[in-house]
Enzyme design. Structure first.
Site, PDB file in Angstrom:
ATOM      1  NE  ARG A  19      -2.315   3.834   7.200  1.00 37.31           N
ATOM      2  CZ  ARG A  19      -1.172   3.188   7.099  1.00 37.31           C
ATOM      3  NH1 ARG A  19      -0.431   2.960   8.157  1.00 37.31           N
ATOM      4  NH2 ARG A  19      -0.739   2.745   5.931  1.00 37.31           N
ATOM      5  CG  ASN A  37      -4.383   1.108   8.099  1.00 36.53           C
ATOM      6  OD1 ASN A  37      -5.168   2.048   8.016  1.00 36.53           O
ATOM      7  ND2 ASN A  37      -3.643   0.722   7.087  1.00 36.53           N
TER       8      ASN A  37
END
Length: 93
Positions: A19, A37
């Site tokens: 990320r 996520n």
């Protein structure tokens, strides 16, 4: 109006800095959107930008991800979802 794209990346993509690396790459390309996520172990996001080439560059990068990731699949599709101009590209929890 910028076109928005939703993506879902599967493989070893959680716990490997995916990320944060995606945010850095998107910011470097001047893109807007978010990444997060998912409970199933995938990573999903939404991206838009004034430069189609920059958006496609992020798509190409997502196919590989950062060096610590092992990308198995990338789902990528155009969506009718606005991306906030003032937020930049952010990591969501």
């Amino acid at each position: 109006m910028q076109e928005s794209y939703r993506f879902v990346v599967t493989g070893r993509v959680q716990g490997v800095g995916f990320r944060v690396a995606t945010r850095r790459k998107a910011q470097a390309l001047g893109l807007l959107g978010w990444v997060r996520n998912c409970p199933d172990g995938s990573v999903e996001g939404l991206v838009a930008g004034a430069s189609f080439e920059a958006v496609m560059s992020l798509r190409d990068w997502l196919r590989r991800g950062p060096p610590t990731a092992q990308v198995e699949t990338l789902e990528w599709r155009a969506v009718d979802a606005p991306v906030a101009d003032d937020a930049g590209f952010v990591v969501r929890r």
